[in-house]
Design a protein around this motif. Structure first.
Motif, PDB file in Angstrom:
ATOM      1  N   SER A 167      12.682  11.491  56.924  1.00 18.32           N
ATOM      2  CA  SER A 167      13.005  11.839  58.075  1.00 18.32           C
ATOM      3  C   SER A 167      12.453  12.894  58.972  1.00 18.32           C
ATOM      4  O   SER A 167      12.754  13.959  58.594  1.00 18.32           O
ATOM      5  CB  SER A 167      14.758  11.463  58.723  1.00 18.32           C
ATOM      6  OG  SER A 167      15.402  12.893  58.440  1.00 18.32           O
ATOM      7  N   CYS A 169      13.472  13.997  62.030  1.00 16.31           N
ATOM      8  CA  CYS A 169      14.710  13.592  63.355  1.00 16.31           C
ATOM      9  C   CYS A 169      14.235  14.515  64.663  1.00 16.31           C
ATOM     10  O   CYS A 169      14.563  13.944  65.624  1.00 16.31           O
ATOM     11  CB  CYS A 169      15.929  14.072  62.819  1.00 16.31           C
ATOM     12  SG  CYS A 169      15.362  16.414  63.097  1.00 16.31           S
ATOM     13  N   VAL A 416      18.394   7.173  59.908  1.00 12.77           N
ATOM     14  CA  VAL A 416      19.369   7.585  60.237  1.00 12.77           C
ATOM     15  C   VAL A 416      20.353   7.638  60.181  1.00 12.77           C
ATOM     16  O   VAL A 416      22.303   7.382  60.771  1.00 12.77           O
ATOM     17  CB  VAL A 416      19.168   8.060  61.946  1.00 12.77           C
ATOM     18  CG1 VAL A 416      17.915   8.952  62.010  1.00 12.77           C
ATOM     19  CG2 VAL A 416      18.502   6.949  62.630  1.00 12.77           C
ATOM     20  N   TYR A 419      23.089   9.154  59.378  1.00  7.01           N
ATOM     21  CA  TYR A 419      23.691  10.620  60.472  1.00  7.01           C
ATOM     22  C   TYR A 419      24.601   9.737  61.722  1.00  7.01           C
ATOM     23  O   TYR A 419      25.929   9.852  61.691  1.00  7.01           O
ATOM     24  CB  TYR A 419      22.444  10.997  61.366  1.00  7.01           C
ATOM     25  CG  TYR A 419      22.302  11.796  62.143  1.00  7.01           C
ATOM     26  CD1 TYR A 419      22.595  13.168  62.150  1.00  7.01           C
ATOM     27  CD2 TYR A 419      22.090  11.403  63.532  1.00  7.01           C
ATOM     28  CE1 TYR A 419      23.156  14.204  62.773  1.00  7.01           C
ATOM     29  CE2 TYR A 419      22.357  12.202  64.806  1.00  7.01           C
ATOM     30  CZ  TYR A 419      23.275  13.527  64.412  1.00  7.01           C
ATOM     31  OH  TYR A 419      22.958  14.490  65.921  1.00  7.01           O
TER      32      TYR A 419
END
Ligand code: ATP
Ligand code: MN
Length: 465
Positions: A167, A169, A416, A419
Motif C-alpha cells: 500500500s 498510504c 486498506v 486498516y
C-alpha cells in the motif's frame, strides 16, 4: 597487554593513568618530525580527540618510521606521561609500534585538513575518517540510542513494521518497486498488462514509504508503540532535505488526543537535545566551531523554550500580514512551503512552532476530521533552519467518517480494508507522528545538507557506495 580506547584514556583522571603502560590502536592523523622525535596524532574513532604519541627516533628503524604516514593504521605500546602541551593533559611515549596498514602518501586522498563537504561526498568510503564525519556519525549513534531509551523508559514497545508493502498510504505514488519478475520478459495478462500474479508475492509490491498504518495496528493492541526503520521514497526532488532512503521514527499511541500528541512531540524533541548535549558535547562543540557558530545556542534555546502552538488558519493570517516577498503565494488552503515555515519559526516567533488544524484537502485521509468539516487534527512541528521536522495527527477513529475519507481520496479498498477493520473492532481514539531521523540530524548537527548526516546517502543518480 589489553588495548584501551583513546576516549577512556582521555576521560580518566590523569593521576590514575600517568606512569602506566597501555596499548592503543588507531589511524594516524598526522606525524610531525622534529630533530630526534616524532609526534603522532592518533585517532581511534572513539572520540573527536587525538592522543599524542611521542616517538623517540633512536628506538625505531628510520625506514619503518617513514611508513607511518597520515591515514596508516598502527598499534602503539608505551607509557602515559603528563604532557607539556597546553591542549592535552597526557601523551603516550611509545616503546613498540606495530604497523597494520600503510596509506601511501601519494595516493591517500585525506592528506590535508579542510576538504570541502562536496569532495568528501565523492569519497564516502573514506569520509568517516575525518573529524567532521567522525563527529556526525557518533552523534547519529547517540541520537538513535536516545530515541530507543526515551520510548523504552516511557513504556512504549518497539514495533517492527514491514519494509516490503503493497500500500501507498500517503498516496504520494513515489514508491520503489520490489519484484522478482524477469524485466526482459514480463508475463502479460490477456489485456496486455503486467501479470503480477506471477510475481514473488502474487501482487504488485514496493518498499514502504511509512510504517504508520501498520504501527496503528500495534498501538491498538499494545497501547503505545514506536517504529524506527528505513523508509523509501522515489521522489525526484534533489533538495538538501530529501533522501530516497531515510530513517523514520513513528510513535503511535492509543487513547492520546491531539494535545497529548503535541505534548509528547515537544517532550521528545527536548529529551533528545538534552541527551545529546550531555553525551556528545565535544562533537557538537566541534561542529559548532567549524560549521555553525549558533548551533549550541540554538539547541539550548529550544531546550528552554515552550513551543508556540497555533492553528494553520492563524498562521495564514500572520503570513498574509507579514509583508514578506514570498516566492509562493499565501491563501487559506495552500500547502505551506519551507519559506513560510521558516518565516514563522525564525522571524516571527523565534522558536519552534506546532501548527495544527490544517485543511483536510492538503492532508492524508487518516487524519481526524474536526467538527467544522473543513480541517483535520493534524500537527506539524517546525524548527529553525530545517522547517518541518515532524508530521502527525490524531487519527480518524470513526468507521463511517474514515470510510468516507478513503472514498473521497480514491484509496483502493484492497490496500486498506484491514486498516478500516480496526475502526470496526474496538476502535479507540489514538494519535501518532513521524519524525524524519535525518531531518533531526540536520537540526542537531547544524549541517546544511542531508547527504552529510547519513553514512551512505541515496539520492537520484547517486549510489556509488
Ligand atoms: P516534505 O514536505 O518535507 O517532503 P512530507 O510531508 O513528505 O515532508 P511526511 O510524509 O509527513 O513528510 O513524513 C514524516 C517526516 O519524514 C517528515 O516530517 C520529515 O521529517 C521526514 N521526511 C519526509 N520525506 C523525507 C525525505 N525524502 N528524506 C528525509 N526525510 C524525509
Ligand atoms: Mn515529501
Amino acid at each position: 597487554m589489553q588495548r584501551i580506547k583513546i576516549k577512556e584514556l582521555l576521560k580518566a583522571d590523569p593521576n590514575n593513568v600517568i606512569g602506566n603502560d597501555y596499548l592503543v590502536k588507531g589511524w594516524v592523523r598526522t606525524r610531525r618530525e622534529s630533530k630526534n622525535i616524532s609526534f603522532i596524532a592518533l585517532n581511534d574513532g572513539s572520540t573527536i580527540n587525538h592522543l599524542q604519541i611521542v616517538v623517540d627516533h633512536d628506538k625505531f628503524n628510520e625506514d619503518f618510521l617513514k611508513k607511518i604516514t597520515t591515514g596508516s593504521a598502527i598499534g602503539v605500546k608505551g607509557q602515559i606521561v603528563a604532557s607539556p602541551a597546553p591542549k592535552q593533559p597526557i601523551e603516550l611515549h611509545s616503546n613498540e609500534i606495530e604497523l597494520y596498514g600503510e596509506a601511501p602518501a601519494d595516493e591517500y586522498p585525506l592528506q590535508k585538513k579542510g576538504h570541502s563537504l562536496e569532495f568528501l561526498r565523492e569519497i564516502a568510503h573514506l569520509r568517516p575518517r575525518t573529524n567532521t564525519f567522525g563527529a556526525i556519525f557518533r552523534i547519529r549513534h547517540h541520537l538513535a540510542y536516545s530515541i530507543h531509551k526515551f520510548f523504552n523508559d516511557k513504556g512504549f514497545y518497539y514495533f517492527h513494521t514491514p519494509i516490503i508493502t503493497t500500500s501507498d498510504c500517503e498516496g504520494a505514488g513515489e514508491m520503489f518497486r520490489v519484484t522478482t519478475l524477469d524485466l526482459y520478459n514480463l508475463p502479460l495478462t490477456d489485456h496486455g498488462k503486467i501479470d503480477f500474479s506471477e510475481d514473488f508475492f502474487g501482487k504488485e509490491t514496493a518498499l514502504t514509504v511509512s510504517g504508520q498504518l501498520e504501527g496503528e495496528l500495534g498501538a491498538l493492541a499494545l497501547g503505545e508503540i514506536y517504529t524506527f526503520g528505513p523508509t523509501f521514497r522515489a521522489e525526484n526532488s534533489n533538495t538538501t532535505r530529501h533522501l530516497a532512503e531515510f530513517w523514520m521514527i513513528e510513535p503511535e499511541m492509543a487513547f492520546y488526543d491531539i494535545i497529548d500528541n503535541m505534548n509528547l512531540a515537544e517532550e521528545f524533541i527536548k529529551y533528545l537535545i538534552k541527551y545529546l548535549l550531555e553525551n556528545c558535547y565535544e562533537d557538537l562543540e566541534f561542529l559548532n566551531n567549524m560549521y555553525d557558530k549558533e548551533l549550541l545556542d540554538r539547541l539550548n534555546h529550544v531546550l528552554d523554550t515552550p513551543f508556540e502552538r497555533l492553528t494553520y488558519t492563524d498562521a495564514i493570517e500572520i503570513l498574509k500580514n507579514s509583508n514578506q516577498n514570498f516566492e509562493f503565494p499565501i491563501y487559506w488552503g495552500v500547502d505551506l512551503q519551507s519559506e513560510h515555515e521558516r518565516y514563522l519559526v525564525e522571524k516571527y516567533f523565534k522558536k519552534p512552532v506546532i501548527l495544527t488544524d490544517y485543511p483536510k484537502e492538503i492532508k492524508a485521509f487518516y487524519m481526524k476530521l474536526n467538527d467544522d468539516d473543513k480541517t483535520v487534527k493534524a500537527m506539524d512541528v517546525l524548527v529553525p533552519r530545517v522547517g518541518e521536522i515532524i508530521g502527525g495527527s490524531q487519527r480518524e477513529d470513526n468507521y463511517d467518517k474514515l470510510l468516507k475519507r478513503i472514498q473521497e481520496n480514491h484509496v483502493p479498498m484492497k490496500d486498506v480494508w484491514w486498516y478500516l477493520e480496526t475502526r470496526k473492532f474496538g476502535s479507540a481514539p489514538h494519535s501518532g507522528f513521524g519524525l524524519g531521523f535525518e531531518r533531526f540530524m540536520l537540526f542537531v548537527t547544524g549541517m546544511g545538507n542531508i547527504r552529510d548526516v547519513i553514512p551512505f546517502p541515496r539520492t537520484p543518480k547517486n549510489i556509488e557506495f
